[in-house]
Scaffold this active site. Structure first.
Site, PDB file in Angstrom:
ATOM      1  N   HIS A 144      37.128  35.612  37.413  1.00 33.93           N
ATOM      2  CA  HIS A 144      38.046  36.922  37.641  1.00 33.93           C
ATOM      3  C   HIS A 144      39.003  36.729  36.832  1.00 33.93           C
ATOM      4  O   HIS A 144      39.563  35.928  36.206  1.00 33.93           O
ATOM      5  CB  HIS A 144      38.543  37.056  39.105  1.00 33.93           C
ATOM      6  CG  HIS A 144      37.406  37.428  40.085  1.00 33.93           C
ATOM      7  ND1 HIS A 144      36.634  36.771  40.856  1.00 33.93           N
ATOM      8  CD2 HIS A 144      37.007  38.770  40.516  1.00 33.93           C
ATOM      9  CE1 HIS A 144      35.635  37.362  41.379  1.00 33.93           C
ATOM     10  NE2 HIS A 144      36.146  38.444  41.486  1.00 33.93           N
ATOM     11  N   LYS A 148      44.308  38.349  39.723  1.00 35.90           N
ATOM     12  CA  LYS A 148      43.632  38.196  40.959  1.00 35.90           C
ATOM     13  C   LYS A 148      44.586  37.225  41.800  1.00 35.90           C
ATOM     14  O   LYS A 148      45.075  36.227  41.249  1.00 35.90           O
ATOM     15  CB  LYS A 148      42.274  37.751  40.708  1.00 35.90           C
ATOM     16  CG  LYS A 148      41.722  37.696  42.381  1.00 35.90           C
ATOM     17  CD  LYS A 148      40.042  37.657  42.177  1.00 35.90           C
ATOM     18  CE  LYS A 148      39.467  37.569  43.570  1.00 35.90           C
ATOM     19  NZ  LYS A 148      39.656  38.760  44.547  1.00 35.90           N
TER      20      LYS A 148
END
Ligand code: NAP
Length: 255
Positions: A144, A148
């Protein structure tokens, strides 16, 4: 399809995408609730009677530390809520109690993309096949973007559950750094955070002869927003606690 008055809780990357999708589908965005960002007319700092006046369904994409309180506040004001925020499921019981007590509805999912939900089913089928062949070990790797807040992703946790529930050889997911050899019954789940990488999940099955890899890559946030708005339409008028699985099964008749 009912046209709804929606409250968007959390006006970050996902909140903005949800606003676009909701308006495109003819819904009204009655309130945007985010402590920092300004948007004239519909901007509020917190969930209260005033900000949720006239709202049919709330959609929360905030942060792990905020989601449970937001669910409890919305339930206390008799409002149903769709929650896409990840990293709060250790407080699910608290949220469930508030929703049941107030006779409202909660639909939560770590991943609102229809593609990911198809991916979950593919991984489940693959895990059942692999269960018949002791020579295969399994693993999960997820990537990701560096902004995040939680790790591993909620989607990786869900994939881990699917493998553990469908493979007798695996009993525990290991998310942390290991200072020893991994045990055969442990499922290793690795997380990588860098730059602007889109959510990417790979499930692998490895034998001495070959490796099978199943991979899902999100291309944009649109799919998540469409799933979340569809979930708001689906829970409108319902009472209880649901996941996206319940909605998909209900729509497809379980096929
Ligand atoms: N389920 C899915 O399909 C899916 C898909 C994508 C993302 N997600 C999850 O959704 C969440 C949000 O992602 P994002 O990319 O939109 O993050 P983001 O860009 O950081 O946006 C989150 C927004 O929520 C605000 N916020 C924080 N606490 C709040 C509160 N108590 N009330 C109202 N607003 C609050 C933040 O404000 P500040 O900046 O001031 O903190 C920020 O503006 C994350 O948990 C992410 O993992 C889920």
């Amino acid at each position: 399809m009912p046209l709804l008055n929606i409250a968007i809780i959390g006006y970050g990357k996902m909140g903005r995408e949800i606003e676009k999708t909701a308006l495109e589908k003819g819904h009204a965005v009655k309130a945007i609730i985010d402590p920092r960002i300004k948007k004239e007319g519909i901007q509020f700092n917190e969930i209260n009677k005033e900000s949720l006046a006239g709202v049919d369904v709330c959609i929360d994409f905030t942060q792990p530390a905020a989601a449970t309180e937001n669910i409890k506040k919305a339930a206390g004001l008799k409002k149903s809520i769709v929650v896409g925020t990840t990293g709060w499921h250790n407080r699910l019981d608290e949220a469930r109690k508030a929703v049941k007590k107030n006779n409202t509805a909660l639909l939560y999912s770590p991943n609102f993309s229809i593609g990911v939900n198809i991916f979950f089913k593919i991984v489940e089928d693959a895990a059942k096949q692999i269960n018949n062949f002791d020579s295969y070990d399994s693993f999960i790797v997820e990537f990701h973007h560096s902004q995040k807040l939680d790790s591993p992703s909620g989607t990786a946790r869900k994939l881990g559950e699917i493998i553990i529930n469908n493979t007798n050889r695996k009993t525990t997911a290991m998310y942390d750094r290991l200072e020893r050899k991994i045990k055969p019954e442990e499922l290793h789940v690795a997380s990588v955070r860098a730059g602007t990488i889109s959510g990417t999940h790979t499930v692998g099955f490895d034998s001495s002869a070959d490796t099978i890899e199943l991979k899902h890559t999100a291309k944009s946030r649109v799919g998540f927003a469409q799933g979340a708005v569809a979930a708001a339409e689906w829970i409108s008028g319902k009472k209880g606690i649901f996941t996206l699985d319940d909605m998909v099964k209900n729509i497809t008749g379980g096929n």
